[in-house]
Motif scaffolding. Structure first.
Motif, PDB file in Angstrom:
ATOM      1  N   GLU A  81       0.801  -1.218   0.000  1.00  0.00           N
ATOM      2  CA  GLU A  81       0.000   0.000   0.000  1.00  0.00           C
ATOM      3  C   GLU A  81       0.837   1.272   0.000  1.00  0.00           C
ATOM      4  O   GLU A  81       0.286   2.380  -0.064  1.00  0.00           O
ATOM      5  CB  GLU A  81      -0.951   0.020   1.203  1.00  0.00           C
ATOM      6  N   LEU A  82       2.165   1.139   0.040  1.00  0.00           N
ATOM      7  CA  LEU A  82       3.034   2.310   0.037  1.00  0.00           C
ATOM      8  C   LEU A  82       3.613   2.535  -1.354  1.00  0.00           C
ATOM      9  O   LEU A  82       4.107   1.603  -1.993  1.00  0.00           O
ATOM     10  CB  LEU A  82       4.185   2.140   1.032  1.00  0.00           C
ATOM     11  N   GLY A  83       3.546   3.778  -1.829  1.00  0.00           N
ATOM     12  CA  GLY A  83       4.144   4.144  -3.101  1.00  0.00           C
ATOM     13  C   GLY A  83       5.202   5.211  -2.907  1.00  0.00           C
ATOM     14  O   GLY A  83       4.980   6.191  -2.190  1.00  0.00           O
ATOM     15  N   VAL A  84       6.364   5.019  -3.534  1.00  0.00           N
ATOM     16  CA  VAL A  84       7.465   5.986  -3.456  1.00  0.00           C
ATOM     17  C   VAL A  84       7.868   6.357  -4.875  1.00  0.00           C
ATOM     18  O   VAL A  84       8.134   5.476  -5.705  1.00  0.00           O
ATOM     19  CB  VAL A  84       8.673   5.406  -2.693  1.00  0.00           C
ATOM     20  N   TRP A  85       7.914   7.658  -5.156  1.00  0.00           N
ATOM     21  CA  TRP A  85       8.316   8.152  -6.472  1.00  0.00           C
ATOM     22  C   TRP A  85       9.598   8.962  -6.350  1.00  0.00           C
ATOM     23  O   TRP A  85       9.761   9.761  -5.405  1.00  0.00           O
ATOM     24  CB  TRP A  85       7.235   9.047  -7.079  1.00  0.00           C
ATOM     25  N   GLY A  95      14.233  15.094  -5.928  1.00  0.00           N
ATOM     26  CA  GLY A  95      13.314  14.998  -4.805  1.00  0.00           C
ATOM     27  C   GLY A  95      12.591  13.665  -4.835  1.00  0.00           C
ATOM     28  O   GLY A  95      12.891  12.786  -5.653  1.00  0.00           O
ATOM     29  N   PHE A  96      11.631  13.519  -3.940  1.00  0.00           N
ATOM     30  CA  PHE A  96      10.845  12.287  -3.899  1.00  0.00           C
ATOM     31  C   PHE A  96       9.564  12.551  -3.119  1.00  0.00           C
ATOM     32  O   PHE A  96       9.410  13.580  -2.463  1.00  0.00           O
ATOM     33  CB  PHE A  96      11.644  11.153  -3.252  1.00  0.00           C
ATOM     34  N   PHE A  97       8.636  11.605  -3.217  1.00  0.00           N
ATOM     35  CA  PHE A  97       7.460  11.648  -2.356  1.00  0.00           C
ATOM     36  C   PHE A  97       7.010  10.236  -2.031  1.00  0.00           C
ATOM     37  O   PHE A  97       7.283   9.282  -2.777  1.00  0.00           O
ATOM     38  CB  PHE A  97       6.314  12.492  -2.931  1.00  0.00           C
ATOM     39  N   GLU A  98       6.357  10.117  -0.885  1.00  0.00           N
ATOM     40  CA  GLU A  98       5.941   8.832  -0.328  1.00  0.00           C
ATOM     41  C   GLU A  98       4.466   8.930   0.013  1.00  0.00           C
ATOM     42  O   GLU A  98       4.049   9.806   0.772  1.00  0.00           O
ATOM     43  CB  GLU A  98       6.775   8.551   0.919  1.00  0.00           C
ATOM     44  N   ILE A  99       3.643   8.031  -0.561  1.00  0.00           N
ATOM     45  CA  ILE A  99       2.191   8.066  -0.410  1.00  0.00           C
ATOM     46  C   ILE A  99       1.704   6.711   0.078  1.00  0.00           C
ATOM     47  O   ILE A  99       2.170   5.670  -0.390  1.00  0.00           O
ATOM     48  CB  ILE A  99       1.498   8.418  -1.746  1.00  0.00           C
ATOM     49  N   GLU A 100       0.726   6.726   0.972  1.00  0.00           N
ATOM     50  CA  GLU A 100       0.186   5.484   1.506  1.00  0.00           C
ATOM     51  C   GLU A 100      -1.312   5.387   1.258  1.00  0.00           C
ATOM     52  O   GLU A 100      -2.070   6.317   1.564  1.00  0.00           O
ATOM     53  CB  GLU A 100       0.442   5.383   3.010  1.00  0.00           C
ATOM     54  N   ALA A 101      -1.737   4.250   0.711  1.00  0.00           N
ATOM     55  CA  ALA A 101      -3.164   3.959   0.542  1.00  0.00           C
ATOM     56  C   ALA A 101      -3.701   3.395   1.848  1.00  0.00           C
ATOM     57  O   ALA A 101      -3.296   2.310   2.282  1.00  0.00           O
ATOM     58  CB  ALA A 101      -3.363   2.963  -0.593  1.00  0.00           C
ATOM     59  N   GLN A 102      -4.606   4.116   2.475  1.00  0.00           N
ATOM     60  CA  GLN A 102      -5.157   3.723   3.763  1.00  0.00           C
ATOM     61  C   GLN A 102      -6.609   3.274   3.604  1.00  0.00           C
ATOM     62  O   GLN A 102      -7.240   3.534   2.574  1.00  0.00           O
ATOM     63  CB  GLN A 102      -5.048   4.895   4.746  1.00  0.00           C
ATOM     64  N   PRO A 103      -7.174   2.596   4.602  1.00  0.00           N
ATOM     65  CA  PRO A 103      -8.559   2.129   4.499  1.00  0.00           C
ATOM     66  C   PRO A 103      -9.545   3.279   4.273  1.00  0.00           C
ATOM     67  O   PRO A 103      -9.311   4.419   4.684  1.00  0.00           O
ATOM     68  CB  PRO A 103      -8.799   1.456   5.860  1.00  0.00           C
ATOM     69  N   GLY A 104     -10.650   2.941   3.611  1.00  0.00           N
ATOM     70  CA  GLY A 104     -11.710   3.907   3.408  1.00  0.00           C
ATOM     71  C   GLY A 104     -11.417   4.959   2.354  1.00  0.00           C
ATOM     72  O   GLY A 104     -12.116   5.985   2.296  1.00  0.00           O
TER      73      GLY A 104
END
Length: 212
Positions: A81-85, A95-104
């Motif tokens: 569920e974690l995405g890192v670009w 640079g970079f960014f880190e995104i997490e898919a959470q419930p709901g």
């Protein structure tokens, strides 16, 4: 504190929670000074994760993960569920960014930032825009099977870059919460992140094995 990272208590740190409820609320930013490409990291790497955390976050007091062990980092980055670009400009990590898919359908932007060589040149808005666009692509181009994003949110604080809050507002985020209180912050110049093994020991053992 491990690694000699002496902590300083900052008496009043304000933290803001920012949110966006529809991709149509995202407002584009001016283009970057140097064209950037964005690549989804498909091989989880605790080593790269903590290196990015240090390179981008040291100057804005990202220290919450100082206490993480190598196994902590590995457990964090290996989750589907974690995405890192990674953002690249002229062959250099910008640079970079880190995104997490959470419930709901909640989708949290945990980290987003530029490496020092690209700060202060008008690139931050573009980085945040691209980050938010990908957050809204949840369940399609990343975190497959988790369903669509219904809310994109993040936290920022007075320890972050001075222009961070204004940047998020310009991109269309609205304020969802605010708290102020003391926070203990280790010296960000010292990042006590242990390797999984002691290279002195492992190399010596390997040499002894070759000689046996």
């Amino acid at each position: 504190m491990r690694g000699g990272a002496a902590a300083q208590v900052i008496p009043a740190v304000t933290e803001w929670t920012m949110e966006m409820h529809d991709p149509g609320e995202l407002r584009p930013a001016p283009g970057p000074r140097v064209p950037m490409t964005f690549t989804l990291s498909r091989v989880p790497s605790p080593d790269v994760g903590r290196a990015l955390y240090a390179a981008v976050g040291a100057r804005v007091c990202w220290t919450d993960r100082f206490s993480w062990t190598y196994d902590d980092w590995r457990a964090w980055v290996e989750r589907p569920e974690l995405g890192v670009w990674l953002a690249l400009a002229e062959g250099t990590l910008a640079g970079f960014f880190e995104i997490e898919a959470q419930p709901g359908g909640h989708t949290e932007i945990h980290l987003v930032g530029l490496t020092p060589a690209f700060v202060g040149q008008g690139n931050g808005g573009h980085l945040v825009e691209q980050c938010v666009r990908r957050a809204w692509q949840r369940g399609d181009t990343w975190a497959e099977g988790t369903g669509p994003a219904r809310r994109v949110w993040l936290r920022t604080s007075t320890l972050d870059h001075p222009g961070a809050l204004a940047n998020y507002r310009r991109r269309g985020f609205t304020l969802a919460g605010e708290t102020t209180g003391p926070k203990s912050v280790p010296d960000p110049r010292v990042a006590p992140w242990p390797l999984p093994d002691d290279p002195r020991t492992t190399r010596r053992a390997a040499a002894q094995e070759l000689m046996s």
